[in-house]
Design an enzyme around this catalytic site. Sequence first.
Site, short mmCIF file in Angstrom:
data_model
loop_
_atom_site.label_atom_id
_atom_site.label_comp_id
_atom_site.label_asym_id
_atom_site.label_seq_id
_atom_site.Cartn_x
_atom_site.Cartn_y
_atom_site.Cartn_z
N LYS A 76 -10.85 1.30 0.96
CA LYS A 76 -9.90 1.09 2.05
C LYS A 76 -9.67 2.44 2.75
O LYS A 76 -9.54 3.47 2.07
CB LYS A 76 -8.59 0.56 1.45
CG LYS A 76 -7.53 0.14 2.43
CD LYS A 76 -6.34 -0.44 1.66
CE LYS A 76 -5.28 -1.02 2.55
NZ LYS A 76 -4.19 -1.68 1.78
N SER A 149 -2.95 -6.19 3.31
CA SER A 149 -3.45 -5.22 4.27
C SER A 149 -4.88 -4.76 3.98
O SER A 149 -5.48 -4.13 4.84
CB SER A 149 -2.53 -4.00 4.28
OG SER A 149 -2.55 -3.35 3.01
N SER A 173 -1.17 -6.80 -1.11
CA SER A 173 -2.22 -6.42 -0.14
C SER A 173 -3.64 -6.43 -0.67
O SER A 173 -4.59 -6.30 0.11
CB SER A 173 -1.91 -5.04 0.44
OG SER A 173 -0.88 -5.12 1.38
#
Lengths: 437, 53
Positions: A76, A149, A173
């Site tokens: 990420k 996310s 997330s």
Amino acid sequence: MRNGIAELTQAYQSHAVSPRDIVSRHLDAAESLGRDLNAFTAVTRDSALREARAAEERYLSGQPLSPIDGVPVSIKDLMHMAGTVTGCGTLAYSDEVQTADSAMVRQLRQAGAIIIGKCNLLEFAFGLVHPTVGPAHNPWNPALTIGGSSSGSAAAVAAGIGYLSIGTDTAGSVRNPAALGGVVGLKPSWGHYDPEGLVPLSPSLDHLGLLTNSVSDALLAFEALGGSTRAAKDRPRVAWAELGYTRPDIALATESLVHRMDSEVEWADPIRYDWDLSNAAAIAMITAEAYAVHRDWLKEHWAGYSAGTRIRLAAGAAVSGEDYIRARQVREFLRRHWARITDDIDYVLLPTLPAVASSEEEALVEDLSSATLYTSTFALLGLPAISIPAGLGEGGRPVGLQIVGRPGRDAELLAFAKRVEQERGDWPRPPHYADLY
Amino acid sequence: MTIDEITKWIPEALSSEEERILEQELDGLAGLFDLLKDADRVSPLVLGWDVRI
């Protein structure tokens, strides 16, 4: 059935394929399908090919570093990696090229994993898409949201680009996009991975987590990244968590899978819990801590944030010290209460989300509290929780089953999740999939 | 903290839409804290001073 990490590394060991060839295929896919899905913010071709050559030499000499040596992975874009900019899904963060790796990137490198790129995310992992960055698209249907996310991580893994992606989970997330994208998402126990070099959102709740295409892959990655392995208990005691908002297609997919395990588990009475209260405590703590993290950046880089994110962050200024302490007191109460009511239970089961993926437009108007109701409790309490694909719901969209374990018993949780996955059987590929190996 | 107190340190003037969102966020937060303050209904004993913070 798609190949997993074990099949890939066996092929490396028998020299049927080479790390350079495989990594090159995944890099190409990241730059083609990955771009179409807006899953990547950066593709790290040069360093990946260099590391693939080193992995190839290790396999040729019969000395791989770990079960994920030579395996293409992604991270990420919220954690630092030397030689890259940390984008954070925003225009408000530093555009300096980082000179040091985060602790997780160091762990991946020590295990020999090949980082092929950095993945898109919701802005600063806080729940909204920056319009310039744009959303990652769902490989099951690019018009659908893949949540967040860790949206790009789920999209990449679901599309077969990389076998593992490292995400973060502060209120769901990792598990939320894993469920919507039909992949596995593990949020380990609190503190399992070192957050050093991670741009924080809410330091008391931030967890690094793993996204993979199977529990088997998650187990290998977990082991390679310093986790132990444990066998699942023979006949664990399990309970459903009672929540009142689940759509019928979600209930059907999750319950029918779990009841196929009836002969292998002992059922306890359903868990009743104050989910609204624990979600409120989680959001209150996240809001206050995110404001504290961003206060100075907001003043300096206001225009670089999306309008929605900066306003939501600024609202955190309204949380008083008394309110924040109250939220932490409630968390402590909830922790004790959870320990008491699950004292004789090995695993708690519930859907990961109450509904299947909506359109990206509809997702924009969902508020944080409804998106996190089924997941935030386990980040708040630091419990290990995994989302695995259970079946397909309305419109053929993936449904996630969440399994929650006891604190620190992540390896046992993974072993039990693997049994559930075996009971489920093969999982279909999404329509947008790069068949690379 | 009121909207005026928050907007004082924000480097740009908020649009009317941004003010609306901020107001909505503050209402939402107030609701959360009402819920947390009312949490004693769950267990008045445990939510006392003995809670480790």
